[in-house]
Design a protein around this motif. Structure first.
Motif, PDB file in Angstrom:
ATOM      1  N   GLY A 148       0.814  -1.213   0.000  1.00 50.40           N
ATOM      2  CA  GLY A 148       0.000   0.000   0.000  1.00 50.40           C
ATOM      3  C   GLY A 148       0.845   1.259   0.000  1.00 50.40           C
ATOM      4  N   TRP A 149       1.829   1.301   0.890  1.00 51.49           N
ATOM      5  CA  TRP A 149       2.688   2.476   0.927  1.00 51.49           C
ATOM      6  C   TRP A 149       3.604   2.547  -0.292  1.00 51.49           C
ATOM      7  N   GLY A 150       3.989   1.377  -0.815  1.00 53.50           N
ATOM      8  CA  GLY A 150       4.767   1.380  -2.046  1.00 53.50           C
ATOM      9  C   GLY A 150       3.984   1.985  -3.196  1.00 53.50           C
ATOM     10  N   PHE A 151       2.689   1.658  -3.264  1.00 50.46           N
ATOM     11  CA  PHE A 151       1.823   2.232  -4.298  1.00 50.46           C
ATOM     12  C   PHE A 151       1.740   3.747  -4.131  1.00 50.46           C
ATOM     13  N   ILE A 152       1.559   4.208  -2.877  1.00 48.94           N
ATOM     14  CA  ILE A 152       1.435   5.638  -2.619  1.00 48.94           C
ATOM     15  C   ILE A 152       2.735   6.365  -2.970  1.00 48.94           C
ATOM     16  N   ILE A 153       3.862   5.769  -2.561  1.00 49.46           N
ATOM     17  CA  ILE A 153       5.155   6.400  -2.844  1.00 49.46           C
ATOM     18  C   ILE A 153       5.359   6.563  -4.344  1.00 49.46           C
ATOM     19  N   ASN A 154       5.041   5.530  -5.115  1.00 46.32           N
ATOM     20  CA  ASN A 154       5.221   5.611  -6.567  1.00 46.32           C
ATOM     21  C   ASN A 154       4.229   6.572  -7.196  1.00 46.32           C
ATOM     22  N   LEU A 155       3.020   6.592  -6.670  1.00 47.52           N
ATOM     23  CA  LEU A 155       2.024   7.551  -7.137  1.00 47.52           C
ATOM     24  C   LEU A 155       2.516   8.975  -6.901  1.00 47.52           C
ATOM     25  N   MET A 156       3.048   9.226  -5.694  1.00 47.41           N
ATOM     26  CA  MET A 156       3.529  10.559  -5.366  1.00 47.41           C
ATOM     27  C   MET A 156       4.758  10.946  -6.196  1.00 47.41           C
ATOM     28  N   SER A 157       5.551   9.939  -6.592  1.00 47.14           N
ATOM     29  CA  SER A 157       6.713  10.254  -7.424  1.00 47.14           C
ATOM     30  C   SER A 157       6.282  10.818  -8.771  1.00 47.14           C
ATOM     31  N   CYS A 158       5.149  10.335  -9.276  1.00 45.54           N
ATOM     32  CA  CYS A 158       4.616  10.874 -10.538  1.00 45.54           C
ATOM     33  C   CYS A 158       4.177  12.321 -10.368  1.00 45.54           C
ATOM     34  N   ILE A 159       3.514  12.618  -9.238  1.00 47.88           N
ATOM     35  CA  ILE A 159       3.076  13.990  -8.974  1.00 47.88           C
ATOM     36  C   ILE A 159       4.284  14.898  -8.780  1.00 47.88           C
ATOM     37  N   SER A 160       5.273  14.419  -8.012  1.00 50.84           N
ATOM     38  CA  SER A 160       6.478  15.217  -7.783  1.00 50.84           C
ATOM     39  C   SER A 160       7.223  15.481  -9.088  1.00 50.84           C
ATOM     40  N   ASN A 161       7.175  14.524 -10.003  1.00 45.04           N
ATOM     41  CA  ASN A 161       7.820  14.691 -11.299  1.00 45.04           C
ATOM     42  C   ASN A 161       7.204  15.841 -12.085  1.00 45.04           C
ATOM     43  N   MET A 162       5.923  16.157 -11.783  1.00 48.50           N
ATOM     44  CA  MET A 162       5.221  17.235 -12.476  1.00 48.50           C
ATOM     45  C   MET A 162       5.164  18.516 -11.658  1.00 48.50           C
ATOM     46  N   ALA A 163       5.789  18.541 -10.472  1.00 46.56           N
ATOM     47  CA  ALA A 163       5.637  19.676  -9.561  1.00 46.56           C
ATOM     48  C   ALA A 163       6.079  20.993 -10.188  1.00 46.56           C
ATOM     49  N   THR A 164       7.173  20.947 -10.954  1.00 45.61           N
ATOM     50  CA  THR A 164       7.664  22.184 -11.556  1.00 45.61           C
ATOM     51  C   THR A 164       6.678  22.734 -12.585  1.00 45.61           C
ATOM     52  N   LEU A 165       6.138  21.860 -13.422  1.00 44.72           N
ATOM     53  CA  LEU A 165       5.189  22.309 -14.443  1.00 44.72           C
ATOM     54  C   LEU A 165       3.838  22.689 -13.837  1.00 44.72           C
ATOM     55  N   ILE A 166       3.461  22.047 -12.737  1.00 42.87           N
ATOM     56  CA  ILE A 166       2.236  22.444 -12.037  1.00 42.87           C
ATOM     57  C   ILE A 166       2.384  23.876 -11.525  1.00 42.87           C
ATOM     58  N   THR A 167       3.539  24.171 -10.938  1.00 44.77           N
ATOM     59  CA  THR A 167       3.755  25.481 -10.322  1.00 44.77           C
ATOM     60  C   THR A 167       3.703  26.607 -11.337  1.00 44.77           C
ATOM     61  N   ASN A 168       4.350  26.432 -12.485  1.00 45.23           N
ATOM     62  CA  ASN A 168       4.389  27.524 -13.463  1.00 45.23           C
ATOM     63  C   ASN A 168       3.524  27.211 -14.688  1.00 45.23           C
ATOM     64  N   ALA A 169       2.395  26.544 -14.458  1.00 45.68           N
ATOM     65  CA  ALA A 169       1.505  26.173 -15.561  1.00 45.68           C
ATOM     66  C   ALA A 169       0.972  27.379 -16.314  1.00 45.68           C
ATOM     67  N   THR A 170       0.972  28.544 -15.678  1.00 51.38           N
ATOM     68  CA  THR A 170       0.450  29.749 -16.338  1.00 51.38           C
ATOM     69  C   THR A 170       1.331  30.200 -17.501  1.00 51.38           C
ATOM     70  N   ASP A 171       2.606  29.809 -17.524  1.00 52.71           N
ATOM     71  CA  ASP A 171       3.499  30.270 -18.592  1.00 52.71           C
ATOM     72  C   ASP A 171       2.980  29.858 -19.963  1.00 52.71           C
ATOM     73  N   PHE A 172       2.644  28.571 -20.129  1.00 49.55           N
ATOM     74  CA  PHE A 172       2.130  28.102 -21.418  1.00 49.55           C
ATOM     75  C   PHE A 172       0.652  28.450 -21.589  1.00 49.55           C
ATOM     76  N   ALA A 173      -0.080  28.465 -20.474  1.00 53.08           N
ATOM     77  CA  ALA A 173      -1.503  28.802 -20.561  1.00 53.08           C
ATOM     78  C   ALA A 173      -1.713  30.240 -21.013  1.00 53.08           C
ATOM     79  N   SER A 174      -0.750  31.118 -20.738  1.00 50.70           N
ATOM     80  CA  SER A 174      -0.898  32.530 -21.100  1.00 50.70           C
ATOM     81  C   SER A 174      -0.995  32.719 -22.606  1.00 50.70           C
TER      82      SER A 174
END
Length: 549
Positions: A240-266
């Protein structure tokens, strides 16, 4: 020529008549995107994510999960869920940029203050420069594979620079890195609204490379390999925790683009263009590429007798273990596709982001283009080969940086959707006399929330890099993006309840006078025409779609 004359010559284009602090808050790249540059249609966002997903890291994500004890379908499910959640965060943070056509540094000012925004922007810029160097190094490895495919003798270019194998740098990889870095300078030159063509090209070539490599290894192995039929080696809470850790790694991999998503959206021609295309394309494309990575990695156990999870290592082994003209030609074609894939990823996720951020730190002298070139220079000077070879914890440090970005995202989104009620007074983003002055240009509420979001994960972050910490701290850190985001959001909303800011009206937010042209049309008034019902309805419809998330 005097030093003052040189400074005057290299000044960035700015609107006429600016004085004092206004020169520090705006240039042409920081202002709202003019109508003629809002060229990103729906299909551009589909191809953008198709292009972005095909990179070396994505191939390795799910296959690395399998090696940790999960079945292939459990790992793939984690990828679907992780990137699906990431897409929701990204769309929510992108929408204000599409509505008001502002980039990340300007968007930050609404919540952190006109001057307070400099710190989160600097955070994002620094991270983009570091990642640019790392991704350029991976791109250089792709180039070196291409060199080996053309000239097999290049496999012997393994002499370490300065005779020190610990620095992780040999002649062949240095040549590949320098070539890739030079190639990268070309797309950095082009304006952001035109660079979408690079992502379209990558969306064609990158899948060709990925599918070709998949077909090649399946043909060589005579099937998908034993991993497809392997059972999980972890169970119960560990699974269960292994699943969560891997799931969170996918979100963390996108953290930079999530933060500055307005750059391309503009650059969106309409706000609704950033909603459905990104909600669908992001998780779908990353899941498909991750599945390719699982199948390719599984097949290598039959071909080489061991699990090889890096596509570049697979290509090198193909060239050396199965030497033939056909093999070398195939490796050359695939490596070219991977070069374009890595180029597009690095430009999208790092150089453009750094360019947008750096232009707000020194708007009088840095444009998005110049910021991109500064990012490229830092990417070389930082010597990424040392970072990758000197410490096994390097990736933990980079992944842990999502803790800081999640707190920033929590403040940004809670301000826009809850505190400001989806309203931004664009004119005041570019002056020290408006509502975003807060306290001397800084919003203390935002910084208190930002620090709170980081604080809850600090102990767990220390554990991730080797310091013994309690299990509870480790579990909190394993949910770091959620915990950082939620704590920052709750604290920010709470502080604004106790110390409320002035509420903005629709009328003052609908009037925009800054920019190279009037925001809506050429009349100079900058106001929404009240009679343009269709435009108004489209905005309301797109707003309703976002709220429904």
């Amino acid at each position: 020529m005097a030093f003052g004359d040189i400074l005057q010559k290299i000044r960035a284009p700015v609107p006429e008549g600016l004085t004092g602090m206004e020169l520090f808050l705006q240039n042409d790249d920081l202002l709202p995107v003019p109508e003629e540059e809002r060229l990103w249609k729906r299909w551009n966002y589909y191809t953008f994510w198709l292009a972005d997903s095909f990179n070396i890291n994505t191939f390795q994500i799910a296959s690395s999960m399998v090696t940790l004890g999960m079945t292939w379908w459990q790992a793939w499910l984690a990828v679907w869920v992780g990137y699906g959640i990431a897409a929701c965060f990204l769309v929510l943070n992108a929408y204000p940029g599409a509505k008001y056509h502002i980039i990340f540094p300007a968007y930050c000012r609404a919540s952190f203050g006109n001057l307070g925004a400099l710190w989160p922007v600097f955070n994002r810029a620094a991270m983009a420069c570091i990642w640019y160097g790392v991704q350029a190094w991976i791109g250089g490895q792709c180039v070196f594979v291409l060199i080996q495919a053309i000239w097999p003798q290049a496999i012997n270019m393994t002499t370490h620079i300065l005779g020190n194998p610990k620095n992780g740098l040999d002649v062949g990889h240095l040549v590949g890195f320098l070539i890739f870095s030079l190639i990268s300078l070309i797309p950095i030159y082009f304006p952001l609204h035109t660079i979408r063509h690079l992502f379209t090209l990558k969306a064609v070539l990158a899948p060709i490379g990925g599918i070709s490599l998949l077909a090649w290894v399946l043909s060589k192995a005579g099937g998908a390999g034993p991993i497809i039929h392997a059972k999980a080696t972890i169970h119960g809470s560990e699974l269960g925790w292994g699943f969560i850790i891997n799931l969170m790694s996918c979100i963390s991999n996108m953290a930079t683009l999530i933060t500055n998503a307005t750059d391309f959206a503009s650059r969106a021609s309409h706000p609704r263009n950033v909603i459905i295309p990104q909600l669908v394309a992001l998780p779908f494309t990353f899941a498909i590429v991750s599945l390719f990575g699982i199948l390719i990695g599984s097949s290598t156990t039959l071909i080489f007798g061991e699990f090889v999870w890096s596509p570049l290592s697979i290509l090198e082994r193909m060239i050396t273990d199965f030497p033939s003209h056909k093999t070398r030609a195939g490796a050359a074609i695939i490596s070219i596709c991977f070069i374009v894939a890595q180029l597009g990823t690095n430009i999208a996720a790092n150089s453009i982001s750094a360019g947008c951020d750096l232009t707000s730190l020194f708007p009088a002298y840095i444009t998005i283009r110049r910021g991109g070139y500064i990012c490229a220079l830092v990417g070389i000077v930082m010597q990424p080969w040392i970072l990758e070879s000197s410490s096994s914890k390097f990736e933990s440090y980079l992944s842990g940086y999502s803790v800081f970005l999640s707190s920033i995202a929590g403040v940004l989104m809670s301000h826009y959707y809850v505190v400001a009620k989806r309203r931004i007074k664009v004119d005041d983003l570019y002056t020290m006399d408006g509502v975003y002055r807060y306290w001397n240009g800084i919003n203390p509420r935002a910084y208190a929330a930002y620090i709170a979001g980081i604080a809850i994960n600090v102990t767990g972050f220390a554990g991730a890099v080797g310091t013994p910490v309690p299990l509870a701290a480790t579990r909190i850190y394993e949910l770091s993006f959620f915990t950082g985001f939620l704590v920052a959001s709750i604290v920010y909303i709470g502080l604004n309840k106790v110390f409320p800011v002035r509420e903005l009206t629709e009328e003052e937010c609908d009037t925009v006078t800054v920019g190279r042209k009037a925001w809506f049309g050429e009349t100079g008034s900058g106001e929404h025409a009240s009679g343009e019902d269709e435009e108004k309805k489209s905005y309301e419809g797109a707003k309703a779609n976002v709220v429904s998330l």
